[in-house]
Scaffold this motif. Sequence first.
Motif, PDB file in Angstrom:
ATOM      1  N   ALA A  38       9.908  15.468  -7.367  1.00  0.00           N
ATOM      2  CA  ALA A  38      10.176  15.853  -8.755  1.00  0.00           C
ATOM      3  C   ALA A  38      10.353  14.643  -9.660  1.00  0.00           C
ATOM      4  N   GLU A  39      11.017  13.600  -9.184  1.00  0.00           N
ATOM      5  CA  GLU A  39      11.243  12.420 -10.018  1.00  0.00           C
ATOM      6  C   GLU A  39       9.924  11.725 -10.373  1.00  0.00           C
ATOM      7  N   ILE A  40       9.006  11.677  -9.404  1.00  0.00           N
ATOM      8  CA  ILE A  40       7.710  11.054  -9.648  1.00  0.00           C
ATOM      9  C   ILE A  40       6.897  11.891 -10.629  1.00  0.00           C
ATOM     10  N   ALA A  41       6.935  13.225 -10.468  1.00  0.00           N
ATOM     11  CA  ALA A  41       6.219  14.109 -11.393  1.00  0.00           C
ATOM     12  C   ALA A  41       6.783  13.979 -12.804  1.00  0.00           C
TER      13      ALA A  41
ATOM     14  N   VAL B 192       7.862   7.674   1.310  1.00  0.00           N
ATOM     15  CA  VAL B 192       7.576   6.643   0.309  1.00  0.00           C
ATOM     16  C   VAL B 192       6.860   7.314  -0.857  1.00  0.00           C
ATOM     17  N   MET B 193       7.324   7.084  -2.076  1.00  0.00           N
ATOM     18  CA  MET B 193       6.690   7.596  -3.287  1.00  0.00           C
ATOM     19  C   MET B 193       6.500   6.448  -4.260  1.00  0.00           C
ATOM     20  N   ILE B 194       5.304   6.328  -4.805  1.00  0.00           N
ATOM     21  CA  ILE B 194       5.007   5.233  -5.731  1.00  0.00           C
ATOM     22  C   ILE B 194       4.244   5.777  -6.925  1.00  0.00           C
ATOM     23  N   ILE B 195       4.630   5.340  -8.105  1.00  0.00           N
ATOM     24  CA  ILE B 195       3.844   5.583  -9.314  1.00  0.00           C
ATOM     25  C   ILE B 195       3.688   4.247 -10.014  1.00  0.00           C
ATOM     26  N   GLY B 196       2.440   3.881 -10.304  1.00  0.00           N
ATOM     27  CA  GLY B 196       2.193   2.599 -10.939  1.00  0.00           C
ATOM     28  C   GLY B 196       0.914   1.973 -10.433  1.00  0.00           C
ATOM     29  N   ALA B 197       0.558   0.836 -10.986  1.00  0.00           N
ATOM     30  CA  ALA B 197      -0.667   0.131 -10.605  1.00  0.00           C
ATOM     31  C   ALA B 197      -0.663  -0.168  -9.112  1.00  0.00           C
ATOM     32  N   GLY B 198      -1.800   0.076  -8.464  1.00  0.00           N
ATOM     33  CA  GLY B 198      -1.950  -0.253  -7.047  1.00  0.00           C
ATOM     34  C   GLY B 198      -1.201   0.648  -6.097  1.00  0.00           C
TER      35      GLY B 198
END
Length: 468
Positions: free
Chosen positions: A219-222, A415-421
């Motif tokens: 939810a935080e990534i969304a 592991v959750m990632i939002i951002g370049a690469g």
Amino acid sequence: MEAREYDLLVIGSGPAGQRAAIQAAKLDKHVAVVERRAVVGGVCINTGTIPSKTLRQAAIDLSGYHMRSVYGASYSAKQKITMQDLLFRADHVIRNEIDVTRHQLLRNGVELFQADASFVDPHTVRLKSFDLHQGYRDVSADKIVIAVGTSTARDPHIPFDGQHIFTSDDVLELRDLPRTLAVVGAGVIGIEYATIFAALGVRVTLVDKRKRLLPFLDAEIADALAYQMRDNRMTLRLGEEVSGIEPFHDERGDHVRILLASGKQIVTHKALYSIGRTGAVGSLNLEAAGVATDDRGRIATDEHYRTAAGHIYAVGDVIGFPSLASTSMEQGRLAACHAFGVAAETMPDHFPYGIYTIPEISTVGRNEEELTQAGVPYEVGKASYKEIARGQIIGDATGLLKLLFHRETRKLLGVMIIGAGASELVHIGQAVLALGGTIDYFVQTVFNYPTLAECYKTAAFDGINRMG
């Protein structure tokens, strides 16, 4: 047993079919692939994954998107960007991938047929040639893999014209960039294209009847994605249902009106309709093979990708979620191994998910909602790109890496990632997950400096500090 022409016949040459065919060929089996298109690669290479990701990269490069945090919101690497600029790059990549795929199949001794396939009986497939002089021929196979993929869902009440009202399959045929765009459907494909066009300066409105973006995500990534979409001047109409789409013409030119069930209206230059995809099984005559589908054309399989007909397998998007090229390839490999009695192992719990929005998102393992529902005691560690030197260098001050780990055993859980690469960076966490590593690995290891990989160490320290 009756002698048959092929040990394995694969219907479809996308990632799943290609991998199944090559795996069987590596096992010294006589293999053929049937592809109805004039070129191999399926939707993935020709209209789906490869074109959309290439358009995305071209949009980022030409718009100077990542450098706007340094040079200002008005910065652009190219002042007037056209569809031709984007398609030039896409055409180059598509041609190369088609050639690579065809070469891989041929050098492994796989026969290729360009034809429309339909079942005559469970072991016989009729190949209807597109060359009118050749007619058709029937081929038989001991094992068959269905890897036909999907096609865009089209509401028969919507007047699609491929230019003003179109689907994701039509994007490569667009003649010009729209000034405004409405995207109906906030699934992965819809959101990817919405963010691509928004990065190019198009005013985008995204409509979906769900109240939350991509509910399978953490939810935080969304929420972080929704924030950045709005920050890029996108309008999100969530919890809204479309009741009609109609083209109209006025003194300003051609436009599209979208009617919402709530009574609202959206007037836009173009509309992208992206309400899911359906299995491309219409011409297969699956009834003759004893194989059934659901109302979306998806084929049910067991854990080995066998259909109701035990010698027929189905892999890739035609079997539904997760419908990713990476998982489809693995399904093709596993199906071919099982078909010929070869033991094969995989790690389905550690498949990574890559969503090529701008910014991109990638995850592996379980998210907070899943761990909470399972009653797992966990802790969170976070690292923002803005506190990492590499994040400042590349101009991404909004990226976030998030680690979830067990409070007692300290084992990494997700592991959750939002951002370049993000889709590249996630593989470090994937390896640690697969090997049963703990959060301490990231503290004890040394990462190159300056790199985004340092986020793992920063997030690990943050998580450990949260435990006191």
